[in-house]
Motif scaffolding. Structure first.
Motif, PDB file in Angstrom:
ATOM      1  N   ARG A 596       0.849  -1.193   0.000  1.00  0.00           N
ATOM      2  CA  ARG A 596       0.000   0.000   0.000  1.00  0.00           C
ATOM      3  C   ARG A 596       0.881   1.239   0.000  1.00  0.00           C
ATOM      4  O   ARG A 596       1.839   1.328   0.767  1.00  0.00           O
ATOM      5  N   LEU A 597       0.556   2.181  -0.858  1.00  0.00           N
ATOM      6  CA  LEU A 597       1.219   3.477  -0.858  1.00  0.00           C
ATOM      7  C   LEU A 597       0.555   4.344   0.202  1.00  0.00           C
ATOM      8  O   LEU A 597      -0.629   4.652   0.104  1.00  0.00           O
ATOM      9  N   ILE A 598       1.308   4.695   1.245  1.00  0.00           N
ATOM     10  CA  ILE A 598       0.767   5.497   2.347  1.00  0.00           C
ATOM     11  C   ILE A 598       1.704   6.675   2.573  1.00  0.00           C
ATOM     12  O   ILE A 598       2.896   6.491   2.816  1.00  0.00           O
ATOM     13  N   GLY A 599       1.173   7.869   2.494  1.00  0.00           N
ATOM     14  CA  GLY A 599       1.999   9.046   2.745  1.00  0.00           C
ATOM     15  C   GLY A 599       3.184   9.159   1.808  1.00  0.00           C
ATOM     16  O   GLY A 599       4.247   9.635   2.194  1.00  0.00           O
ATOM     17  N   MET A 612      10.562   6.105  14.440  1.00  0.00           N
ATOM     18  CA  MET A 612      11.348   7.333  14.338  1.00  0.00           C
ATOM     19  C   MET A 612      11.143   8.291  15.504  1.00  0.00           C
ATOM     20  O   MET A 612      11.806   9.317  15.592  1.00  0.00           O
ATOM     21  N   ARG A 613      10.226   7.991  16.406  1.00  0.00           N
ATOM     22  CA  ARG A 613      10.006   8.853  17.561  1.00  0.00           C
ATOM     23  C   ARG A 613       9.407   8.010  18.678  1.00  0.00           C
ATOM     24  O   ARG A 613       8.854   6.936  18.433  1.00  0.00           O
ATOM     25  N   ASN A 614       9.513   8.497  19.900  1.00  0.00           N
ATOM     26  CA  ASN A 614       8.904   7.789  21.021  1.00  0.00           C
ATOM     27  C   ASN A 614       7.384   7.892  20.933  1.00  0.00           C
ATOM     28  O   ASN A 614       6.838   8.975  20.761  1.00  0.00           O
ATOM     29  N   ASN A 615       6.721   6.746  21.051  1.00  0.00           N
ATOM     30  CA  ASN A 615       5.262   6.720  21.100  1.00  0.00           C
ATOM     31  C   ASN A 615       4.879   5.912  22.336  1.00  0.00           C
ATOM     32  O   ASN A 615       4.906   4.678  22.326  1.00  0.00           O
ATOM     33  N   TYR A 616       4.557   6.624  23.413  1.00  0.00           N
ATOM     34  CA  TYR A 616       4.339   5.964  24.686  1.00  0.00           C
ATOM     35  C   TYR A 616       2.995   5.243  24.719  1.00  0.00           C
ATOM     36  O   TYR A 616       2.835   4.261  25.451  1.00  0.00           O
ATOM     37  N   ASP A 617       2.037   5.699  23.920  1.00  0.00           N
ATOM     38  CA  ASP A 617       0.747   5.007  23.857  1.00  0.00           C
ATOM     39  C   ASP A 617       0.917   3.609  23.268  1.00  0.00           C
ATOM     40  O   ASP A 617       0.288   2.653  23.714  1.00  0.00           O
ATOM     41  N   LYS A 618       1.772   3.494  22.265  1.00  0.00           N
ATOM     42  CA  LYS A 618       2.001   2.202  21.631  1.00  0.00           C
ATOM     43  C   LYS A 618       3.136   1.419  22.289  1.00  0.00           C
ATOM     44  O   LYS A 618       3.381   0.268  21.942  1.00  0.00           O
ATOM     45  N   PHE A 633      -6.806  -3.452   4.919  1.00  0.00           N
ATOM     46  CA  PHE A 633      -7.387  -2.450   4.033  1.00  0.00           C
ATOM     47  C   PHE A 633      -8.772  -2.018   4.502  1.00  0.00           C
ATOM     48  O   PHE A 633      -9.258  -0.964   4.102  1.00  0.00           O
ATOM     49  N   THR A 634      -9.396  -2.830   5.341  1.00  0.00           N
ATOM     50  CA  THR A 634     -10.726  -2.478   5.828  1.00  0.00           C
ATOM     51  C   THR A 634     -10.650  -1.427   6.927  1.00  0.00           C
ATOM     52  O   THR A 634     -11.309  -0.388   6.879  1.00  0.00           O
ATOM     53  N   ASP A 635      -9.835  -1.695   7.942  1.00  0.00           N
ATOM     54  CA  ASP A 635      -9.714  -0.776   9.071  1.00  0.00           C
ATOM     55  C   ASP A 635      -8.530   0.172   8.934  1.00  0.00           C
ATOM     56  O   ASP A 635      -8.214   0.914   9.869  1.00  0.00           O
ATOM     57  N   GLN A 636      -7.867   0.128   7.783  1.00  0.00           N
ATOM     58  CA  GLN A 636      -6.764   1.039   7.472  1.00  0.00           C
ATOM     59  C   GLN A 636      -5.687   0.983   8.560  1.00  0.00           C
ATOM     60  O   GLN A 636      -5.285   1.994   9.129  1.00  0.00           O
ATOM     61  N   LEU A 637      -5.210  -0.220   8.816  1.00  0.00           N
ATOM     62  CA  LEU A 637      -4.175  -0.450   9.818  1.00  0.00           C
ATOM     63  C   LEU A 637      -2.986  -1.150   9.197  1.00  0.00           C
ATOM     64  O   LEU A 637      -3.133  -1.984   8.289  1.00  0.00           O
ATOM     65  N   VAL A 647       2.222  -4.383  16.992  1.00  0.00           N
ATOM     66  CA  VAL A 647       1.854  -2.985  17.187  1.00  0.00           C
ATOM     67  C   VAL A 647       1.091  -2.529  15.948  1.00  0.00           C
ATOM     68  O   VAL A 647       1.574  -2.690  14.826  1.00  0.00           O
ATOM     69  N   ASP A 648      -0.111  -1.987  16.146  1.00  0.00           N
ATOM     70  CA  ASP A 648      -0.943  -1.538  15.028  1.00  0.00           C
ATOM     71  C   ASP A 648      -0.828  -0.035  14.839  1.00  0.00           C
ATOM     72  O   ASP A 648      -0.899   0.736  15.801  1.00  0.00           O
ATOM     73  N   TYR A 649      -0.646   0.373  13.578  1.00  0.00           N
ATOM     74  CA  TYR A 649      -0.555   1.786  13.208  1.00  0.00           C
ATOM     75  C   TYR A 649      -1.719   2.127  12.289  1.00  0.00           C
ATOM     76  O   TYR A 649      -1.913   1.468  11.255  1.00  0.00           O
ATOM     77  N   ASP A 650      -2.487   3.133  12.659  1.00  0.00           N
ATOM     78  CA  ASP A 650      -3.426   3.717  11.710  1.00  0.00           C
ATOM     79  C   ASP A 650      -2.606   4.267  10.542  1.00  0.00           C
ATOM     80  O   ASP A 650      -1.493   4.765  10.726  1.00  0.00           O
ATOM     81  N   TRP A 651      -3.161   4.190   9.342  1.00  0.00           N
ATOM     82  CA  TRP A 651      -2.391   4.660   8.187  1.00  0.00           C
ATOM     83  C   TRP A 651      -1.933   6.106   8.342  1.00  0.00           C
ATOM     84  O   TRP A 651      -0.880   6.484   7.855  1.00  0.00           O
ATOM     85  N   ALA A 652      -2.707   6.907   9.045  1.00  0.00           N
ATOM     86  CA  ALA A 652      -2.309   8.305   9.247  1.00  0.00           C
ATOM     87  C   ALA A 652      -1.114   8.429  10.185  1.00  0.00           C
ATOM     88  O   ALA A 652      -0.482   9.480  10.236  1.00  0.00           O
ATOM     89  N   ASP A 653      -0.803   7.352  10.934  1.00  0.00           N
ATOM     90  CA  ASP A 653       0.305   7.403  11.891  1.00  0.00           C
ATOM     91  C   ASP A 653       1.590   6.789  11.353  1.00  0.00           C
ATOM     92  O   ASP A 653       2.590   6.723  12.069  1.00  0.00           O
ATOM     93  N   THR A 654       1.560   6.316  10.117  1.00  0.00           N
ATOM     94  CA  THR A 654       2.747   5.629   9.597  1.00  0.00           C
ATOM     95  C   THR A 654       3.899   6.585   9.306  1.00  0.00           C
ATOM     96  O   THR A 654       4.995   6.137   8.969  1.00  0.00           O
TER      97      THR A 654
END
Length: 740
Positions: A596-599, A612-618, A633-637, A647-654
């Motif tokens: 998938r092409l994301i960002g 690339m950065r600290n993510n304490y929630d994940k 592709f359904t839940d965009q993860l 670890v699951d990333y929303d596509w907007a968080d990639t």
């Protein structure tokens, strides 16, 4: 007078994206046109479209305006001036459009069911009566609600994108802006575009400034100059400086903003009054300098110095029982029962760690730091003292635990970091341990070090273990060197290479490099090799072959799991970016797994990625490596396996992830790999430093392969000047004036 080209239209369905730059928007895609003339498509019925375009996805129906051109190598191409995304014209196109991952909650299977039920009325239903989705078999009330909300969000995102694309903001960043501000995104951007650089990861001053300028903000607007000054200071701290001399900060800001120095000087007082910067006069060898600090760094530097003064000045110790320990008998028992035979220097390091509040143990690979650390732990256990082991990164903590056989954690986990709150272990709720041992101390930046000191009471002991000759921390500060430079702490520098370590060319060559000598490059050993190449393109070809074929064939190492490519640079044929593209194509080629092409970046199942950065929630941290396990592709993860957990990333968080077939040497700090491959060419001259080469080599356990030239290696070894970082910590501790 120039003749304007008559624009044509080209409609069709996007078949695949060949290339998309998130930075520039330049795109190469393959289109299945609804109509075409002879010569415009290939034998598969596909046309090539190029241009500065928003991020499109396969399956989308589009209308381009532009003109046909002929490329000498690639033939006919349609050069698009703009694009309009259209509703699909056929049932099959509609199925593909909805199932492309465009709408969160609708995957290919769900898309087929919805389109089979509603046919060409599907989009009208989604727009006007989304509650009717419950009519579709197996699409329940909950799923229907999710899809309806996602469709509404998609409309909002498109509106934001249309606005931002007019200001040359990429699709990936537009999605992040919408996620941060929601339906108020356009209003927020118009109100203060410079706030984007503060609020949204991946958006810097230049992007914010571009938006502001396109919106008509005057060149010398006070808010533009003030934002530029703060950004210039941030840029200097990104280079590792704790503060910036006034003249350096103003000069950098004036160059960045392309405004007179006087305009920058006029903004200073306002920044002081709003506490966006803190200034203080500091001594240098040439007199006083006005130091400009970002507030977090100023208070971290002062706070760290004050807390160290408090620890060193306190006569109370949690390790009072150590006074009763018979050191001679203790070291004899270690030699007999644990087979830990310490040199006189190592024994001194153990005693100093337990009798001084704060001490430092440093030395290169194979010099016995781990053995000394084992002895410190045994001494603590002998007097029934409590202790904690920690490192700045997860990978370093895992190595520390494996080396000592004792539990070790990241500093953030040990001190209980909570997003939005900070460290729960602090001066109000201090660490319940008699001694804290921090490994990989060269990676400690100033802010993190201050957080550690805030968690310690004055009677707690602190041992810092690390290799001071490695690259300094990625974050601001030069903590380990500053502490040594201050002269306030006992420092043991181990230098003797033990026999078993001396059998490794990796270790002996690392020490030769550190001492300013050329390494053994005769390729006569079993763990250190040089493959000669003089031109970057040839070196890149050779590197791919070495990683993909030669090392796996000779040493049985996996090209993705066991081999890490390190590069001194980010750009160029041997930079991190280009090498990642080539290694992905070689080691995880298209057609085998989902992608998938994301960002603007192509993620493929099986890809090697780095956080690339600290993510304490994940619970993932800067430098953590993983492998892409799945694309939903359904839940965009995007699902990544990191150290055995998912670890699951929303596509907007990639945007937090980057491909990691190749990473920078700086990113490799605190990690070890079975094998490293390092391109080193004279074209890298800007980055060729002794400590960079030394750091890269010491990341390898079993194998080092250098690809490049002896001349480049010699250049790096001669350049032993550690880049100076502006810092006042040593002066605050002991009055030592920082070096020039």
């Amino acid at each position: 007078m120039a003749v304007q080209m008559n624009l044509e239209t080209l409609e069709g369905v996007v078949e695949r994206i060949t290339f998309h730059s998130e930075e520039s928007g330049y795109t190469v895609l393959r289109l299945r046109p609804t109509s075409f003339r002879r010569g415009q498509v290939d034998r598969n019925g596909l046309a090539t479209v190029v241009g500065i375009l928003p991020e499109l996805q396969p399956g989308e129906s589009v209308r381009f305006r532009g003109g046909w051109t002929h490329h000498a190598e690639y033939g006919g191409q349609f050069r698009a001036e703009d694009v309009q995304q259209m509703a699909p014209a056929t049932v099959e196109g509609l199925r593909r459009y909805l199932g492309s991952g465009l709408i969160k909650g609708i995957g290919p299977a769900t898309a087929q069911k919805i389109v089979d039920h509603f046919g060409m009325a599907t989009l009208d239903i989604l727009e006007a009566s989304p509650d009717r989705l419950r009519e579709v078999p197996s699409v329940g009330k909950h799923r229907a609600g999710l899809i309806a909300r996602a469709w509404a969000d998609q409309k909002q995102i498109k509106a934001v994108m249309l606005f931002l694309q007019s200001h040359h903001v990429s699709t990936g960043l537009a999605v992040r802006i919408y996620k941060a501000y929601g339906e108020n995104a356009i209003e927020q951007v118009q109100k203060n575009p410079y706030q984007l650089a503060q609020d949204i990861y991946g958006i810097g001053f230049r992007t914010a400034d571009q938006i502001a300028r396109n919106m008509g903000l005057p060149f010398l607007a006070p808010e533009r100059v003030a934002a530029g000054l703060v950004f210039a200071l941030n840029e200097l701290t990104e280079d590792g400086h704790v503060y910036a001399p006034r003249d350096a900060a103003i000069r950098k800001a004036a160059e960045l903003l392309e405004v007179p120095v006087e305009a920058c000087e006029a903004a200073i007082e306002g920044l002081r009054q709003t506490e966006q910067i803190v200034t203080e006069s500091l001594p240098t060898h040439e007199g006083q300098v006005e130091a400009w600090y970002l507030p977090p760094l100023y208070y971290s530097e002062k706070g760290a110095a004050n807390r160290l003064h408090g620890m060193l000045g306190s006569a109370v110790s949690r390790l009072r029982a150590i006074r009763t320990l018979d050191w001679s008998s203790f070291f004899e028992r270690l030699a007999q029962s644990e087979d830990l035979k310490l040199t006189a220097q190592q024994q001194t390091a153990v005693r100093e760690a337990l009798t001084h509040k704060v001490s430092i143990l440093t030395g290169g690979p194979g010099t016995g730091k781990t053995t000394t650390l084992h002895a410190v732990i045994h001494a603590l256990e002998a007097i029934h003292a409590s202790y904690a082991l920690a490192s700045p990164t997860g990978r370093a903590a895992k190595r520390l635990s494996e080396a000592t056989g004792r539990p070790a954690q990241t500093i953030h986990r040990l001190l209980g970091f909570k997003p939005g709150t900070g460290f729960l272990t602090n001066e109000d709720s201090p660490l319940k341990a008699d001694m804290l041992i921090l490994d990989e101390a060269s990676m400690l930046d100033l802010v993190l070090f201050y957080s550690v000191l805030r968690a310690l009471t004055p009677d707690t002991h602190l041992l810092l273990v690390g290799d001071v000759d490695q690259l300094p921390s990625v974050g601001a500060g030069d903590v380990l060197r500053d502490l040594i430079r201050s002269g306030r702490l006992p420092v043991t520098r181990l230098a003797t290479i033990f026999r078993q370590a001396g059998d490794s060319l990796i270790i002996t060559n690392a020490h030769r490099i550190n001492q300013g000598h050329m390494p053994d490059l005769h390729n006569g050993g079993t763990d250190f090799f040089l493959f000669t190449a003089e031109e970057p393109e040839a070196a890149a070809d050779l590197l791919i072959d070495v990683v993909q074929n030669r090392i796996p064939a000779r040493f049985g190492l996996h090209p993705i799991e066991d081999i890490q490519v390190l590069s001194p640079m980010y750009r160029g044929a041997l930079g991190v970016g280009a090498l990642n593209e080539r290694l992905q194509a070689a080691l995880n080629p298209p057609g085998r797994t989902a992608e998938r092409l994301i960002g603007g970046r192509l993620f493929r199942v099986g890809d090697k990625v780095i956080q690339m950065r600290n993510n304490y929630d994940k619970d993932v941290f800067n430098g953590d490596l993983g492998r892409v396990q799945a694309l939903d592709f359904t839940d965009q993860l995007l699902r990544v396996s990191v150290d055995g957990r998912f670890v699951d990333y929303d596509w907007a968080d990639t945007g937090e992830l980057s491909h990691a077939y190749a990473i920078s040497v700086h990113r490799s700090q605190g990690s070890e790999y079975p094998a490293i491959v390092l391109p080193i060419m004279t074209q890298h001259y800007m980055m060729l430093q002794r400590n960079l080469l030394y750091t890269a080599i010491t990341r390898a356990r079993r194998l080092v392969v250098l690809i490049g030239s002896r001349k480049a290696i010699a250049m790096a070894i001669r350049n032993d000047k550690v880049l100076h970082r502006f810092s006042g910590l040593a002066w605050r501790l002991s009055g030592q004036v920082p070096p020039d």
